[in-house]
Design a protein around this motif. Sequence first.
Motif, PDB file in Angstrom:
ATOM      1  N   ILE A  21      45.297 -47.836   8.719  1.00  0.00           N
ATOM      2  CA  ILE A  21      44.064 -48.617   8.834  1.00  0.00           C
ATOM      3  C   ILE A  21      42.792 -47.763   8.751  1.00  0.00           C
ATOM      4  O   ILE A  21      41.706 -48.319   8.626  1.00  0.00           O
ATOM      5  N   CYS A  22      42.913 -46.447   8.813  1.00  0.00           N
ATOM      6  CA  CYS A  22      41.718 -45.596   8.721  1.00  0.00           C
ATOM      7  C   CYS A  22      41.810 -44.613   7.552  1.00  0.00           C
ATOM      8  O   CYS A  22      41.188 -44.799   6.518  1.00  0.00           O
ATOM      9  N   PRO A  48      41.908 -52.731   6.787  1.00  0.00           N
ATOM     10  CA  PRO A  48      41.485 -51.447   7.345  1.00  0.00           C
ATOM     11  C   PRO A  48      40.484 -51.634   8.495  1.00  0.00           C
ATOM     12  O   PRO A  48      39.768 -52.641   8.558  1.00  0.00           O
ATOM     13  N   ASP A  49      40.459 -50.663   9.371  1.00  0.00           N
ATOM     14  CA  ASP A  49      39.531 -50.644  10.494  1.00  0.00           C
ATOM     15  C   ASP A  49      38.116 -50.955   9.983  1.00  0.00           C
ATOM     16  O   ASP A  49      37.693 -50.417   8.954  1.00  0.00           O
ATOM     17  N   PRO A  50      37.374 -51.813  10.687  1.00  0.00           N
ATOM     18  CA  PRO A  50      36.014 -52.157  10.238  1.00  0.00           C
ATOM     19  C   PRO A  50      35.114 -50.938  10.026  1.00  0.00           C
ATOM     20  O   PRO A  50      34.277 -50.927   9.118  1.00  0.00           O
ATOM     21  N   ARG A  51      35.311 -49.899  10.837  1.00  0.00           N
ATOM     22  CA  ARG A  51      34.494 -48.696  10.662  1.00  0.00           C
ATOM     23  C   ARG A  51      34.847 -47.976   9.366  1.00  0.00           C
ATOM     24  O   ARG A  51      33.965 -47.478   8.659  1.00  0.00           O
ATOM     25  N   SER A  52      36.128 -47.937   9.032  1.00  0.00           N
ATOM     26  CA  SER A  52      36.530 -47.335   7.755  1.00  0.00           C
ATOM     27  C   SER A  52      35.925 -48.124   6.599  1.00  0.00           C
ATOM     28  O   SER A  52      35.432 -47.542   5.627  1.00  0.00           O
ATOM     29  N   GLN A  53      35.967 -49.436   6.704  1.00  0.00           N
ATOM     30  CA  GLN A  53      35.390 -50.273   5.651  1.00  0.00           C
ATOM     31  C   GLN A  53      33.886 -50.052   5.543  1.00  0.00           C
ATOM     32  O   GLN A  53      33.347 -49.919   4.437  1.00  0.00           O
ATOM     33  N   TYR A  85      39.852 -42.840  17.500  1.00  0.00           N
ATOM     34  CA  TYR A  85      39.375 -42.834  18.880  1.00  0.00           C
ATOM     35  C   TYR A  85      38.068 -42.083  19.072  1.00  0.00           C
ATOM     36  O   TYR A  85      37.541 -42.031  20.170  1.00  0.00           O
ATOM     37  N   GLY A  86      37.531 -41.512  18.010  1.00  0.00           N
ATOM     38  CA  GLY A  86      36.299 -40.737  18.129  1.00  0.00           C
ATOM     39  C   GLY A  86      35.065 -41.561  17.796  1.00  0.00           C
ATOM     40  O   GLY A  86      35.118 -42.777  17.636  1.00  0.00           O
ATOM     41  N   GLY A  87      33.952 -40.864  17.671  1.00  0.00           N
ATOM     42  CA  GLY A  87      32.697 -41.512  17.322  1.00  0.00           C
ATOM     43  C   GLY A  87      32.607 -41.790  15.835  1.00  0.00           C
ATOM     44  O   GLY A  87      33.496 -41.422  15.053  1.00  0.00           O
ATOM     45  N   THR A  88      31.521 -42.420  15.451  1.00  0.00           N
ATOM     46  CA  THR A  88      31.363 -42.811  14.045  1.00  0.00           C
ATOM     47  C   THR A  88      31.198 -41.613  13.119  1.00  0.00           C
ATOM     48  O   THR A  88      31.505 -41.726  11.928  1.00  0.00           O
ATOM     49  N   ASP A  89      30.766 -40.461  13.621  1.00  0.00           N
ATOM     50  CA  ASP A  89      30.648 -39.264  12.781  1.00  0.00           C
ATOM     51  C   ASP A  89      31.997 -38.894  12.167  1.00  0.00           C
ATOM     52  O   ASP A  89      32.054 -38.340  11.068  1.00  0.00           O
ATOM     53  N   GLY A  90      33.077 -39.198  12.864  1.00  0.00           N
ATOM     54  CA  GLY A  90      34.406 -38.876  12.376  1.00  0.00           C
ATOM     55  C   GLY A  90      34.752 -39.584  11.085  1.00  0.00           C
ATOM     56  O   GLY A  90      35.480 -39.049  10.246  1.00  0.00           O
ATOM     57  N   PHE A  91      34.217 -40.764  10.882  1.00  0.00           N
ATOM     58  CA  PHE A  91      34.516 -41.522   9.666  1.00  0.00           C
ATOM     59  C   PHE A  91      33.837 -40.899   8.453  1.00  0.00           C
ATOM     60  O   PHE A  91      34.410 -40.865   7.361  1.00  0.00           O
ATOM     61  N   ASP A  92      32.631 -40.395   8.640  1.00  0.00           N
ATOM     62  CA  ASP A  92      31.958 -39.682   7.542  1.00  0.00           C
ATOM     63  C   ASP A  92      32.687 -38.382   7.220  1.00  0.00           C
ATOM     64  O   ASP A  92      32.860 -38.032   6.055  1.00  0.00           O
ATOM     65  N   LEU A  93      33.108 -37.661   8.255  1.00  0.00           N
ATOM     66  CA  LEU A  93      33.839 -36.404   8.043  1.00  0.00           C
ATOM     67  C   LEU A  93      35.138 -36.664   7.280  1.00  0.00           C
ATOM     68  O   LEU A  93      35.462 -35.945   6.326  1.00  0.00           O
TER      69      LEU A  93
END
Length: 166
Positions: free
Chosen positions: A17-18, A54-59, A131-139
């Motif tokens: 999902i991510c 997929p996870d909404p943050r990934s999307q 489980y981390g913050g949104t910065d992790g999705f950009d990384l």
Amino acid sequence: MKTSATKAVLFVCMGNICRSPSAEGVFRAHAGAAGLDLHIDSAGTHAYHIGEAPDPRSQQFSARRGIDLSQQRARKLIADDFESFDLLLAMDKDNLARMKAACPPQHQHKLKLMMDYANHSDSDIVPDPYYGGTDGFDLVLDYIEDASAGLVRAVQQETSVKKGEA
């Protein structure tokens, strides 16, 4: 769907999902821009989220980069995947170990880490941002973009070598 001449690539993380759907989306865009006709998919080593988007943050973070993940649905890695795909790329070493444990010996050579194709990132894994913050999705997307560019080059080189053999 895959034809006998089409190379097939599967991206694998834990829940699908991510990281692996992001890799599927990003690599699909890179491969398309390069004019490559590939079968691209993703799966998880666990069945936590089968059928989920997929996870909404990934999307959200992927959409900011022009990548639409909304039509993807999570699925679990299955035994047939080891035969059907030419390359199965794990996002981290734990999922690679799970894949190796389930993979028949004749297909072990198809298993690699996604970051084996990276040229500019210093990590050998794509870290789980769940489980981390949104910065992790950009990384995660930065790492996947780098590895996807390297993977496109590898597929292009393999394709040109095969054409030279013909």
